[in-house]
Design a protein around this motif. Structure first.
Motif, mmCIF file in Angstrom:
data_model
loop_
_atom_site.group_PDB
_atom_site.id
_atom_site.type_symbol
_atom_site.label_atom_id
_atom_site.label_comp_id
_atom_site.label_asym_id
_atom_site.label_seq_id
_atom_site.Cartn_x
_atom_site.Cartn_y
_atom_site.Cartn_z
ATOM 1 N N ASP A 56 11.520 -7.018 -14.505
ATOM 2 C CA ASP A 56 11.505 -7.398 -15.925
ATOM 3 C C ASP A 56 10.243 -6.932 -16.640
ATOM 4 O OD1 ASP A 56 13.988 -9.045 -16.004
ATOM 5 O OD2 ASP A 56 12.880 -10.271 -14.555
ATOM 6 N N VAL A 57 9.114 -6.997 -15.949
ATOM 7 C CA VAL A 57 7.830 -6.606 -16.542
ATOM 8 C C VAL A 57 7.105 -5.695 -15.567
ATOM 9 C CG1 VAL A 57 5.623 -7.377 -17.481
ATOM 10 C CG2 VAL A 57 7.666 -8.788 -17.812
ATOM 11 N N LEU A 58 6.939 -4.440 -15.960
ATOM 12 C CA LEU A 58 6.242 -3.456 -15.134
ATOM 13 C C LEU A 58 4.897 -3.143 -15.784
ATOM 14 C CD1 LEU A 58 6.138 -1.430 -12.788
ATOM 15 C CD2 LEU A 58 7.444 0.161 -14.219
ATOM 16 N N LEU A 59 3.828 -3.642 -15.183
ATOM 17 C CA LEU A 59 2.470 -3.369 -15.645
ATOM 18 C C LEU A 59 2.002 -2.101 -14.953
ATOM 19 C CD1 LEU A 59 1.161 -7.000 -15.044
ATOM 20 C CD2 LEU A 59 1.922 -6.072 -17.230
ATOM 21 N N ALA A 60 1.726 -1.072 -15.710
ATOM 22 C CA ALA A 60 1.374 0.219 -15.106
ATOM 23 C C ALA A 60 0.053 0.702 -15.683
ATOM 24 C CB ALA A 60 2.481 1.243 -15.348
ATOM 25 N N ASN A 61 -1.044 0.197 -15.120
ATOM 26 C CA ASN A 61 -2.365 0.583 -15.608
ATOM 27 C C ASN A 61 -2.772 1.900 -14.946
ATOM 28 O OD1 ASN A 61 -4.657 0.301 -17.164
ATOM 29 N ND2 ASN A 61 -5.731 -0.958 -15.672
ATOM 30 N N GLU A 71 0.834 -1.204 0.000
ATOM 31 C CA GLU A 71 0.000 0.000 0.000
ATOM 32 C C GLU A 71 0.863 1.246 0.000
ATOM 33 O OE1 GLU A 71 -3.205 2.296 2.883
ATOM 34 O OE2 GLU A 71 -3.044 0.099 3.007
ATOM 35 N N GLY A 72 0.648 2.109 -0.987
ATOM 36 C CA GLY A 72 1.392 3.358 -1.051
ATOM 37 C C GLY A 72 1.369 3.947 -2.442
ATOM 38 N N ASP A 73 2.075 5.042 -2.609
ATOM 39 C CA ASP A 73 2.061 5.796 -3.855
ATOM 40 C C ASP A 73 3.089 5.264 -4.847
ATOM 41 O OD1 ASP A 73 1.379 7.858 -5.638
ATOM 42 O OD2 ASP A 73 2.928 9.177 -4.833
ATOM 43 N N LEU A 74 2.615 4.708 -5.939
ATOM 44 C CA LEU A 74 3.452 4.232 -7.041
ATOM 45 C C LEU A 74 4.576 3.315 -6.533
ATOM 46 C CD1 LEU A 74 3.561 7.470 -9.233
ATOM 47 C CD2 LEU A 74 1.965 5.550 -9.346
ATOM 48 N N PHE A 75 5.850 3.686 -6.780
ATOM 49 C CA PHE A 75 6.973 2.814 -6.436
ATOM 50 C C PHE A 75 7.330 2.857 -4.951
ATOM 51 C CE2 PHE A 75 7.641 3.995 -10.898
ATOM 52 C CZ PHE A 75 7.911 2.766 -11.490
ATOM 53 N N ARG A 86 3.568 10.334 -16.474
ATOM 54 C CA ARG A 86 4.880 11.003 -16.513
ATOM 55 C C ARG A 86 5.687 10.720 -15.250
ATOM 56 N NH1 ARG A 86 1.515 15.111 -18.865
ATOM 57 N NH2 ARG A 86 1.934 15.266 -21.101
ATOM 58 N N ARG A 87 5.007 10.674 -14.117
ATOM 59 C CA ARG A 87 5.702 10.318 -12.874
ATOM 60 C C ARG A 87 6.249 8.899 -12.946
ATOM 61 N NH1 ARG A 87 2.011 10.598 -8.007
ATOM 62 N NH2 ARG A 87 3.979 10.015 -7.001
ATOM 63 N N VAL A 88 5.452 7.991 -13.466
ATOM 64 C CA VAL A 88 5.866 6.590 -13.546
ATOM 65 C C VAL A 88 7.031 6.413 -14.511
ATOM 66 C CG1 VAL A 88 5.149 4.274 -14.253
ATOM 67 C CG2 VAL A 88 3.616 5.678 -12.866
ATOM 68 N N THR A 89 6.935 7.000 -15.698
ATOM 69 C CA THR A 89 8.004 6.821 -16.677
ATOM 70 C C THR A 89 9.304 7.479 -16.214
ATOM 71 O OG1 THR A 89 7.197 8.751 -17.916
ATOM 72 C CG2 THR A 89 6.468 6.569 -18.651
ATOM 73 N N ALA A 92 6.883 10.764 -23.410
ATOM 74 C CA ALA A 92 7.237 10.619 -22.000
ATOM 75 C C ALA A 92 8.143 9.415 -21.785
ATOM 76 C CB ALA A 92 5.971 10.483 -21.156
ATOM 77 N N VAL A 93 7.859 8.336 -22.493
ATOM 78 C CA VAL A 93 8.679 7.124 -22.388
ATOM 79 C C VAL A 93 10.090 7.399 -22.908
ATOM 80 C CG1 VAL A 93 8.972 4.775 -23.256
ATOM 81 C CG2 VAL A 93 6.718 5.537 -22.486
ATOM 82 N N GLU A 94 10.174 8.038 -24.070
ATOM 83 C CA GLU A 94 11.482 8.294 -24.678
ATOM 84 C C GLU A 94 12.290 9.315 -23.882
ATOM 85 O OE1 GLU A 94 10.331 9.311 -28.646
ATOM 86 O OE2 GLU A 94 10.352 7.213 -29.327
ATOM 87 N N ARG A 95 11.609 10.277 -23.271
ATOM 88 C CA ARG A 95 12.301 11.266 -22.456
ATOM 89 C C ARG A 95 12.976 10.603 -21.258
ATOM 90 N NH1 ARG A 95 8.226 14.221 -20.662
ATOM 91 N NH2 ARG A 95 7.935 15.159 -22.716
ATOM 92 N N ALA A 96 12.428 9.489 -20.808
ATOM 93 C CA ALA A 96 13.010 8.758 -19.683
ATOM 94 C C ALA A 96 14.177 7.870 -20.110
ATOM 95 C CB ALA A 96 11.934 7.908 -19.013
#
Length: 265
Positions: free
Chosen positions: A166-171, A150-154, A207-210, A238-242
């Motif tokens: 290896d696999v990050l599912l981010a719905n 329980e918590g915010d994102l990562f 954007r926070r996640v990427t 956003a993905v490429e900027r990361a």
């Protein structure tokens, strides 16, 4: 003694309430109800606008019955496409994280798919900021050996996962804040706003996640998320900027578009 409820009466009540698939819903409700009184109560909750999945207590997703409690985001059938994309990309013995997991449907479905394909070695974690979702996700993810935080994102994830996913599912939520009022009442009223509201253009959470994802992904690891066709160019940016390589996949079966970000090996 309470008399059984006739299916025709249930269908008529649901149809009068505007349920498009009244016949199918009537059969599901009557099959799930323990008693005629339960059936009557379930029919009235559905007629009042509660999502069918919240009435039944489960949603069908990737061949599984995913437990879904009232107030928890209902997994959409179109998101099965994301799970299939993830399964095709998963390496042997993958470390999997289901971020913004809601009910944990994606993590549980990916684990189930890997097991069906003969992959019985994987590590599965999930996280969500909503306590109700976390409690629900534990019922769906823990049977597959997974752990829910329980918590915010990562933030609530074990630090040992950094650099090893290896696999990050981010719905993540991707509905623009100004368009929330246009959503069907089933979502707008009965699902948590945090699971829907993506901010001004719908991509604030993404954007926070990427931005954080590269530090958590293993070399060659991938992040997968849904977005709309209109938002896809900005999502790819956003993905490429990361520092990740971005590709997009579109379903021929569902109205679903998945963006995949890969970390260089």
């Amino acid at each position: 003694m309470t008399r059984p409820i006739a299916e025709t009466a249930v269908v008529a009540r649901l149809r009068a309430a505007g349920c498009v698939f009244a016949e199918d819903e009537a059969r599901l409700i009557l099959a799930a109800a323990a008693t005629p009184d339960d059936a009557s109560a379930m029919v009235e909750r559905r007629a009042a606008g509660l999502p069918l999945e919240h009435v039944l207590g489960w949603a069908e997703f990737c061949g599984l019955r995913i437990a879904v409690d009232p107030g928890v985001f209902v997994p959409r059938r179109r998101t099965e496409f994301l799970v299939r994309q993830a399964a095709a990309l998963a390496p042997p013995r993958p470390v999997i994280v289901d971020l913004c997991c809601g009910s944990g449907a994606l993590g549980a479905a990916l684990a189930s798919t890997l097991l069906a394909d003969g992959q019985d070695e994987f590590v599965l974690h999930a996280s969500d900021i909503e306590p109700a979702s976390v409690g629900c996700a534990r019922r769906n993810v823990e049977p597959f050996g997974g752990h829910v935080h329980e918590g915010d994102l990562f933030a609530p994830l074990p630090p040992a996962l950094r650099g090893g996913i290896d696999v990050l599912l981010a719905n993540v939520p991707y509905v623009p804040a100004g368009e929330l009022a246009l959503l069907p009442a089933e979502a707008r009223v009965h699902e948590p706003r945090v699971a829907l509201d993506g901010g001004g253009d719908g991509l604030d959470v993404l954007r926070r996640v990427t931005a954080e994802a590269p530090a958590w992904l293993a070399p060659g690891g991938r992040i997968l998320f849904e977005t709309s066709e209109r938002q896809a160019p900005d999502a790819v940016e956003a993905v490429e900027r990361a520092g990740l390589t971005a590709t997009a996949a579109e379903s021929a079966e569902f109205p679903a578009l998945v963006v995949i970000g890969a970390k260089p090996v």
